[in-house]
Write an enzyme that holds these catalytic residues in place. Sequence first.
Site, short mmCIF file in Angstrom:
data_model
loop_
_atom_site.label_atom_id
_atom_site.label_comp_id
_atom_site.label_asym_id
_atom_site.label_seq_id
_atom_site.Cartn_x
_atom_site.Cartn_y
_atom_site.Cartn_z
N ALA A 121 0.82 -1.20 0.00
CA ALA A 121 0.00 0.00 0.00
C ALA A 121 0.86 1.26 0.00
CB ALA A 121 -0.93 -0.01 1.20
N ASP A 125 6.06 -1.50 14.23
CA ASP A 125 5.26 -2.27 13.27
C ASP A 125 5.80 -3.69 13.17
OD1 ASP A 125 3.42 -2.91 11.31
OD2 ASP A 125 4.40 -1.77 9.72
#
Length: 225
Positions: free
Chosen positions: A14, A125
């Site tokens: 993305a 993350d």
Amino acid sequence: MQAWIHGERLHLGAEAEVNSGSWFGRPAVMKIRQPRGWRHPDLDRSLTKTRMNNEVKLTIWLSGIGAPVPAIWDVDMQESTIIMEKIEGQTLIDILHAGKHTDELLKNVGKSIRILHRNAVNHGDLSTNNILITENGDAVLIDLGLSSREYELEGLGIDLHVLHEILRASHPSIGDAMDLVLEGYSELDIELGEPVAAPGGLPPSAIDVVKRLEQIMKRVRYHGG
Ligand SMILES: Nc1ncnc2c1ncn2[C@@H]1O[C@H](COP(=O)(O)OP(=O)(O)O)[C@@H](O)[C@H]1O
Ligand SMILES: [Mg+2]
């Protein structure tokens, strides 16, 4: 000699495209952060820049102190590209899906995370896509766009909690995977002693972070988030 020689595309996500290639003859990857259409272009550009800045600064600093992250070889802020060392190996998610994980490898994942935390860096993350496992079973952490300096237990506990949730949700058959990760995480402090001051403060001990993770897990169970 041409500096960058383009190979094949490894990943199109993305936010970024990753291509393999070579940099002055060495195996490399080029990560291109692409502004995506669905956000406001100005906001998009500034988010892209902020994340790239983060990723570059902390990755360079960590690789300089020998932490398990790729070396960064070239950065072009204008074009939003990073050229870095190619880590030969597989993502943890692929290793788990193929059932190729060992206890040692999972402990190494914990050790690599602890090296960041000992140096007061929160990865931000920790998904199984952002952990690469080399041929030797060592774990290299990538994708530090959401990383930050962190001295508080809560931030580091949440870093571990993210990985725990992902392991639980996507690999339920691997019941003790997180236990092994935490074993490696804690062992590193036994090997190296308590962490010493990093720029800006004293990072918490592994034992305290694991205790906080347990509290976070209880909180999530009782309150659902
Ligand atoms: N230094 C590297 N060496 C080898 N593979 C890499 C490297 N960096 C990224 N990759 C591959 O590209 C994928 C996406 O890279 P990542 O930095 O995580 O981008 P994104 O921000 O889109 O998640 C990784 O999951 C990994 O498979
Ligand atoms: Mg990623």
